[in-house]
Write an enzyme that holds these catalytic residues in place. Structure first.
Site, PDB file in Angstrom:
ATOM      1  N   LYS B  49      54.753  36.837  49.416  1.00 54.31           N
ATOM      2  CA  LYS B  49      53.444  36.251  49.711  1.00 54.31           C
ATOM      3  C   LYS B  49      53.038  36.554  51.155  1.00 54.31           C
ATOM      4  O   LYS B  49      53.893  36.621  52.037  1.00 54.31           O
ATOM      5  CB  LYS B  49      53.516  34.735  49.495  1.00 54.31           C
ATOM      6  CG  LYS B  49      52.300  33.944  49.970  1.00 54.31           C
ATOM      7  CD  LYS B  49      51.084  34.193  49.118  1.00 54.31           C
ATOM      8  CE  LYS B  49      49.868  33.421  49.629  1.00 54.31           C
ATOM      9  NZ  LYS B  49      48.612  33.876  48.977  1.00 54.31           N
ATOM     10  N   GLY B  50      51.758  36.740  51.380  1.00 58.62           N
ATOM     11  CA  GLY B  50      51.262  37.089  52.702  1.00 58.62           C
ATOM     12  C   GLY B  50      51.737  36.124  53.779  1.00 58.62           C
ATOM     13  O   GLY B  50      51.666  34.900  53.609  1.00 58.62           O
ATOM     14  N   ASN B  73      40.857  33.750  42.802  1.00 52.53           N
ATOM     15  CA  ASN B  73      41.652  32.878  43.645  1.00 52.53           C
ATOM     16  C   ASN B  73      41.125  32.882  45.060  1.00 52.53           C
ATOM     17  O   ASN B  73      40.636  33.890  45.571  1.00 52.53           O
ATOM     18  CB  ASN B  73      43.127  33.289  43.623  1.00 52.53           C
ATOM     19  CG  ASN B  73      43.455  34.354  44.648  1.00 52.53           C
ATOM     20  OD1 ASN B  73      43.688  34.066  45.825  1.00 52.53           O
ATOM     21  ND2 ASN B  73      43.442  35.597  44.205  1.00 52.53           N
ATOM     22  N   GLY B  76      43.589  31.188  50.417  1.00 52.41           N
ATOM     23  CA  GLY B  76      43.437  31.081  51.865  1.00 52.41           C
ATOM     24  C   GLY B  76      44.754  31.259  52.589  1.00 52.41           C
ATOM     25  O   GLY B  76      44.999  30.680  53.647  1.00 52.41           O
ATOM     26  N   CYS B 134      42.433  40.762  52.486  1.00 52.94           N
ATOM     27  CA  CYS B 134      42.376  39.427  51.908  1.00 52.94           C
ATOM     28  C   CYS B 134      40.922  38.925  51.917  1.00 52.94           C
ATOM     29  O   CYS B 134      40.325  38.767  52.976  1.00 52.94           O
ATOM     30  CB  CYS B 134      43.246  38.441  52.675  1.00 52.94           C
ATOM     31  SG  CYS B 134      43.181  36.798  51.913  1.00 52.94           S
ATOM     32  N   GLY B 221      43.513  40.642  37.634  1.00 54.09           N
ATOM     33  CA  GLY B 221      43.773  40.655  36.201  1.00 54.09           C
ATOM     34  C   GLY B 221      43.187  41.868  35.497  1.00 54.09           C
ATOM     35  O   GLY B 221      42.563  42.720  36.128  1.00 54.09           O
ATOM     36  N   GLY B 248      45.567  44.465  37.412  1.00 50.83           N
ATOM     37  CA  GLY B 248      45.478  44.232  35.979  1.00 50.83           C
ATOM     38  C   GLY B 248      46.595  44.814  35.144  1.00 50.83           C
ATOM     39  O   GLY B 248      46.446  44.962  33.931  1.00 50.83           O
ATOM     40  N   THR B 270      49.056  39.327  38.638  1.00 48.48           N
ATOM     41  CA  THR B 270      48.625  38.219  37.791  1.00 48.48           C
ATOM     42  C   THR B 270      49.433  38.121  36.498  1.00 48.48           C
ATOM     43  O   THR B 270      49.627  37.024  35.963  1.00 48.48           O
ATOM     44  CB  THR B 270      47.119  38.378  37.479  1.00 48.48           C
ATOM     45  OG1 THR B 270      46.403  38.391  38.722  1.00 48.48           O
ATOM     46  CG2 THR B 270      46.604  37.235  36.627  1.00 48.48           C
TER      47      THR B 270
HETATM   48  C1  LIG Z   1      46.996  33.947  43.400  1.00 49.13           C
HETATM   49  C2  LIG Z   1      47.028  35.257  44.101  1.00 49.13           C
HETATM   50  C3  LIG Z   1      47.466  35.341  45.415  1.00 49.13           C
HETATM   51  C4  LIG Z   1      47.507  36.558  46.103  1.00 49.13           C
HETATM   52  N1  LIG Z   1      47.961  36.618  47.391  1.00 49.13           N
HETATM   53  C5  LIG Z   1      48.012  37.820  48.036  1.00 49.13           C
HETATM   54  C6  LIG Z   1      48.523  37.929  49.365  1.00 49.13           C
HETATM   55  O1  LIG Z   1      48.956  36.926  49.944  1.00 49.13           O
HETATM   56  N2  LIG Z   1      48.511  39.137  49.969  1.00 49.13           N
HETATM   57  C7  LIG Z   1      48.050  40.264  49.334  1.00 49.13           C
HETATM   58  O2  LIG Z   1      48.058  41.346  49.917  1.00 49.13           O
HETATM   59  N3  LIG Z   1      47.587  40.212  48.059  1.00 49.13           N
HETATM   60  C8  LIG Z   1      47.554  39.016  47.400  1.00 49.13           C
HETATM   61  N4  LIG Z   1      47.083  38.963  46.100  1.00 49.13           N
HETATM   62  C9  LIG Z   1      46.603  40.209  45.450  1.00 49.13           C
HETATM   63  C10 LIG Z   1      47.672  40.787  44.540  1.00 49.13           C
HETATM   64  O3  LIG Z   1      48.812  41.129  45.288  1.00 49.13           O
HETATM   65  C11 LIG Z   1      47.130  42.023  43.801  1.00 49.13           C
HETATM   66  O4  LIG Z   1      46.806  42.994  44.771  1.00 49.13           O
HETATM   67  C12 LIG Z   1      45.891  41.708  42.980  1.00 49.13           C
HETATM   68  O5  LIG Z   1      46.029  40.453  42.383  1.00 49.13           O
HETATM   69  C13 LIG Z   1      45.637  42.765  41.903  1.00 49.13           C
HETATM   70  O6  LIG Z   1      46.715  42.864  41.014  1.00 49.13           O
HETATM   71  P1  LIG Z   1      46.787  42.046  39.641  1.00 49.13           P
HETATM   72  O7  LIG Z   1      45.473  42.233  38.927  1.00 49.13           O
HETATM   73  O8  LIG Z   1      47.955  42.607  38.879  1.00 49.13           O
HETATM   74  O9  LIG Z   1      46.992  40.602  40.015  1.00 49.13           O
HETATM   75  C14 LIG Z   1      47.073  37.739  45.422  1.00 49.13           C
HETATM   76  C15 LIG Z   1      46.645  37.654  44.101  1.00 49.13           C
HETATM   77  C16 LIG Z   1      46.613  36.441  43.418  1.00 49.13           C
HETATM   78  C17 LIG Z   1      46.129  36.403  42.006  1.00 49.13           C
END
Ligand SMILES: Cc1cc2nc3c(=O)[nH]c(=O)nc-3n(C[C@H](O)[C@H](O)[C@H](O)COP(=O)(O)O)c2cc1C
Ligand SMILES: Cc1cc2nc3c(=O)[nH]c(=O)nc-3n(C[C@H](O)[C@H](O)[C@H](O)COP(=O)(O)OP(=O)(O)OC[C@H]3O[C@@H](n4cnc5c(N)ncnc54)[C@H](O)[C@@H]3O)c2cc1C
Ligand SMILES: Cc1cc2nc3c(=O)[nH]c(=O)nc-3n(C[C@H](O)[C@H](O)[C@H](O)COP(=O)(O)OP(=O)(O)OC[C@H]3O[C@@H](n4cnc5c(N)ncnc54)[C@H](O)[C@@H]3O)c2cc1C
Ligand SMILES: Cc1cc2nc3c(=O)[nH]c(=O)nc-3n(C[C@H](O)[C@H](O)[C@H](O)COP(=O)(O)O)c2cc1C
Ligand code: FES
Ligand code: FES
Lengths: 274, 307, 307, 274
Positions: B49-50, B73, B76, B134, B221, B248, B270
């Site tokens: 997590k970031g 989402n 923050g 972000c 997603g 996604g 996701t």
């Molecule tokens: C709840 C949530 C929190 C996330 N937190 C971060 C984060 O802290 N730092 C970051 O670079 N990406 C963050 N992301 C982005 C994901 O790492 C990813 O790049 C993005 O969700 C696209 O991939 P996905 O569709 O498979 O989720 C977050 C995504 C979600 C859904």
């Protein structure tokens, strides 16, 4: 005693066939399925995270408290809210369901509790049933305050009385029991500690946000220790997305966002910042 | 391992992974949360997590909302801060053999530098993923990632602070992703994470209030997969540093699409919320696909799109 | 009409509509195709398929692909050309009382001007929708819509050629939609259509070829709704000309979200492919929503988001 | 005679309950439902556009040729291809389906046709059955060439023979009939016009792209008028999205993209640009 790190039973994600999915009151359904591993570990107040289908445009799972555990089966009692519960209600016996759990912490029982007062608004009572059953098994006297919109939606009163819970009904339209909010009944009871023999009472409540807030206020007034089961929107229910948080007081007088799916769903009422 | 079975081993810059599947930042916590479902050692890598310089409380709720085949989402960047991360979270991750990639974020360039300095040389940190995308910060975050000059500046500054492999996570909320990608590459990035979330919004028509307290949030997603794939492919045809594809990915087939488009590795985000075993299912599926198609290594699949 | 029932009447610039629901360009043909399902007179307005100066053959197949809660298209603006449109298609549309909005596109600024000149003053044309956002042209189309200077130039040039209400259809494939929106407004646009499709891509993992012969295409459908809503809201808070909201509107609830975000009218696109009665269902639903919530006119809903 | 503007019967979009949905061969299912308005107007070669569910992440409908019409009922015969047909195959009696149709043009019957040669590859035969039935009703002698991967997937041979169509089977693995492609059988037949009494033959074919292309080549060689039922990916099936087009020769020697859902699905073989 917070954050509420309960020693979590192991989590499982099971694919199971629905055994029954019946309407038990207006807009309310009881779903039964076989989940041995979940049934084994489940604690009162814990929930499962249910996936309706991978093909669905509804991406996320839906959280529901474990309503009852019988042998290797669990049930959930759910209310029709939106598209997800709508689809869920159309599933029939034999359809597959992905059920993840048991999740979250559970209710705690203070020493010499007498009586326990469980307060459920609408489907909120669903989150208290397993706890009420556990209390009764321990021989703890239990009052059940059940609030509902109308008689047609009244839930689980039978189940509560079946385990000798002294139930007090209230309906918004007065069709049964007290005409008004369940929180009014709560106040009435706390007003008469002798009548109701409130030696060392504790309140356990679950329901709509507004009702929980009212319960918190009342319990502060009457200084009764209270645990609330929160129901926030959830993503992962695994503690990683931080989407389900609740604002919780910290010892230093500040606050922090805690996860309803992990530190919760059960929180001490006085710790919650509304 | 059976000799004829294909090799899933991959390198992203100097990060060696036994398979090309990692977990995406913010969707897999700090690794321990999924212990009941996943043996971390089976993953290619994990991105935490970031992390920011000081602990952040995060945004008020509601923070998430469901949308068609996606979710919004606005967390923050709630996080414990880099010091607590190193002290409380990293030790657990050190128990495993997989590369731990630390996603870092900040509001000012200096914060990125400070976090980097603290992580540089810290045992157990395999690489840094620079989150310049972000969408949920009012300053910083995405504002870096949508400007090629700021991107170049920031990547350059962080590059100077560390010898660790440096990945830059790009924002899809731009007119031309290749411009930002090139800027990051020129400034010394070793790899690119593509993509972060798209800025979106949803409204509760009963209350006429936004579904998110922050009003807007990041869309993730399956809904965004076509956009993510397109960007991976555009970047693959523009810059030469490796790409970690995400956006996604729910199944093996989704992951395969990203490899064909040009990703050297993929990240599962996701999907972890829907299927706690998703990364492992996808790894097994990739092996199966390579076998079925007589492809001997994942490398042979990368960028193999026939146009 | 029953006196207490709410008014759905809307104006977009000087375009008067009996209700705020139109059909989106390229998803409803020239009006006659849906005759078995829809009485055109019940629509607020209809926007015809993109028209160019000369007939265009369009792109080779495959032209469409399904994606999660969405679809990709790379039709390449196959159309009969403005002369044939006026001669063969417009007469049918003249039989109805609803405003006919003509969506126009081109590769060069001059083409836009020529088409506009031909449409200007043609009986039965209520307004022009300037498509500066078609993602499927190799020159022109979207390239105008992603550059605020080119947008200003083009809108300005077309504005000079016609007194008809001029709508500009914006591309979502930009870093900051408000910059383009402002440019269009400054150049004399009477309204903005928000949004066109997002550039996306999909791959057939069996053949390792793109699902679209054109490789990339425009993403539409519910998947893009959160992005479209966000852009409508951003624009509503920036420029003062009316917005026609679109992007993944399938149901009444979707449409209501767009009004609350700031759209004065909505357009139904991909939904027509799934439910041939979608526009009418949505119109009925909107009336129902207004009644249920005691809102007397659609205008009272527009931009009513509580933040 | 092109573009093929057939005088289209009125289109309907019906919500109907599934009456039956049974597997009839490996990976092939026959689905029956009540669609009075569609059944009434349907012409041989026309298709319906089926919506599986509004909740599904699969946005688009799926096109299937009308396989048979019996009173107010229609059936479709479909092959498992991907996620959509997969979901379709899991639907059971009583489940709801959105069926839009009848759509597209239909097969045409030249004067003094003798015999009609219907050539179906895989599920392609499904698109020819209603036509074959019509031909037989008109007393037209009909040969049915049915190609399949293997015996287990062989389709509708019984149905064809039931209406006295002289069937010639071929399988890729030789498990039944000719060992090889259905197009080889076609060539053999055209090679022996006397034997097969090809007085005034016409070919009607449907199947995979490669097979149709081969049929087009053969029919050119033997100068037999041929109509092909094309199966392109579809969006609207209403003629507006222009997603389903097929490359068709124009009189001026050029070409234009025509809509399989509207000018098609049936095209004259020699008009198609491959
Ligand atoms: C709840 C949530 C929190 C996330 N937190 C971060 C984060 O802290 N730092 C970051 O670079 N990406 C963050 N992301 C982005 C994901 O790492 C990813 O790049 C993005 O969700 C696209 O991939 P996905 O569709 O498979 O989720 C977050 C995504 C979600 C859904
Ligand atoms: C820990 C926990 C336990 C719960 N136990 C029960 C129970 O035993 N019985 C019961 O009837 N309900 C329970 N709920 C509420 C239940 O999860 C929601 O009613 C349900 O998710 C609504 O889904 P939907 O698709 O029908 O509604 P929609 O509004 O269409 O759902 C849209 C999104 O919002 C979320 N959501 C909507 N309402 C709620 C809500 N009240 N709480 C949390 N998320 C919500 C959904 O999960 C989904 O992600 C519980 C919630 C939590 C967090
Ligand atoms: C006019 C017409 C008539 C047809 N009649 C029949 C029939 O009678 N029986 C039968 O088994 N099949 C028929 N098909 C093919 C059938 O529509 C596809 O097999 C089906 O849509 C596959 O859907 P899926 O989700 O399982 O496959 P997926 O590959 O998952 O579908 C993804 C997308 O591609 C489209 N698609 C995939 N394959 C085809 C194809 N071969 N043709 C058209 N679209 C496709 C789907 O519609 C969907 O939009 C017909 C197609 C057309 C155009
Ligand atoms: C098949 C197809 C063709 C389209 N053709 C045009 C067009 O010619 N001109 C235009 O401005 N937009 C065109 N669009 C974009 C739509 O008008 C609309 O802006 C977009 O699809 C988003 O709305 P939706 O999600 O409701 O479809 C087309 C969209 C689709 C799906
Ligand atoms: S639901 Fe993801 S952290 Fe609680
Ligand atoms: S499917 Fe839309 S035009 Fe044929």
């Amino acid at each position: 005693m917070q954050p509420y790190i309960s020693d979590q039973p192991k989590k499982f994600d099971l694919v199971t066939k629905i055994l029954a999915n019946e309407q038990v009151a207006q807009d309310h359904y009881l779903l039964r399925c076989v989940c041995p591993e979940i049934a084994e570990g489940a604690l009162p107040g814990q929930f499962v995270h249910v996936l309706i289908s991978f093909e669905s445009a509804m991406l996320l799972r839906r959280p529901f408290t474990i309503y009852s555990v019988e042998g290797d089966q669990i049930t959930i009692l759910y209310q029709l809210i939106g598209a997800g519960t709508e689809v869920l209600s159309h599933l029939s016996c034999g359809d597959l369901l992905h059920v993840m759990g048991p999740l979250g912490n559970s209710f705690r029982i203070p020493p010499n509790l007498d009586p326990a007062i469980v307060v459920g608004g609408g489907a909120g009572i669903a989150s208290l049933m397993l706890h009420a059953a556990a209390l009764r098994k321990l021989g703890v006297r239990t009052l059940g305050l059940v609030g509902s919109v109308n008689a047609a939606r009244l839930l689980t009163v039978v189940d509560l009385e079946g385990i000798d819970v002294e139930t007090h009904i209230s309906t918004d339209d007065g069709s049964v029991g007290h005409h008004g909010f369940v929180t009014e009944v709560l106040t009435q009871i706390l007003e008469q500690p002798q009548v109701h023999e409130l030696h060392n009472p504790a309140i356990y409540a679950c329901g709509p946000h507004g009702m929980l807030r009212a319960v918190a206020k009342i319990s502060r007034t009457y200084r009764v220790p209270t645990q609330l089961a929160m129901e926030n929107r959830m993503g992962c229910a695994m503690g990683v997305c931080l989407g389900c948080v609740c604002k919780i007081r910290t010892p230093d007088g500040g606050f922090e966002y805690q996860r309803v799916c992990t530190e919760g769903p059960v929180f001490d009422s006085e710790d919650i910042v509304w | 391992m059976d000799k004829n079975s294909p090799s899933l081993e991959t390198h992203v810059a100097s990060i060696r992974m036994k398979n090309p599947v990692m977990t995406a930042s913010g969707t897999f916590g700090y690794g321990n949360e999924y212990a009941d479902f996943i043996d971390l050692n089976q993953l290619g890598a994990t991105v935490v997590k970031g992390i920011t310089n000081v602990p952040w409380p995060g945004n008020p709720m509601q923070r998430i909302a469901e949308t068609p085949s996606g979710m919004l989402n606005a967390i923050g960047l709630q996080n414990v801060g880099v010091d607590n991360f190193i002290e409380k979270k990293l030790p657990y991750l050190r128990n495993f053999e997989i590369p731990v990639i630390v996603n870092i974020c900040g509001e000012r360039l200096e914060e990125y530098e400070e976090v980097t300095e603290k992580l540089d040389g810290t045992h157990g940190v395999a690489a840094i993923e620079l989150n310049i995308s972000c969408p949920n910060l009012h300053c910083g975050g995405m504002s870096f990632g949508v400007d090629s000059k700021l991107t170049h500046q920031l990547v350059n500054a962080v590059r100077e602070k560390t010898a660790l492999p440096l990945l830059v996570k790009l924002s899809p909320n731009v007119t031309d992703i290749t411009v930002i990608a090139s800027a990051a590459a020129d400034a010394g990035a070793d790899g690119l994470s593509v993509i972060n979330t798209l800025l979106g919004m949803a409204i509760d028509i009963k209350t006429r209030r936004p579904m998110l307290e922050n009003v807007t949030g990041g869309l993730s997603g399956p809904a965004i997969k076509p956009i993510a794939l397109r960007m991976v492919w555009q970047i693959y045809n523009t810059v030469k540093i490796p790409i970690i594809g995400m956006g996604g990915i729910m199944t093996r087939d989704d992951a395969i699409e990203f490899f064909i488009a040009g990703a050297s590795a993929v990240a599962v985000g996701t999907a972890n919320f829907v299927n706690p075993r998703a990364p492992l299912d996808i790894i097994d599926g990739i092996r199966e696909y390579l076998e079925q198609n007589g492809i001997t290594s994942i490398g042979a699949l990368v960028g193999s799109l026939q146009t």
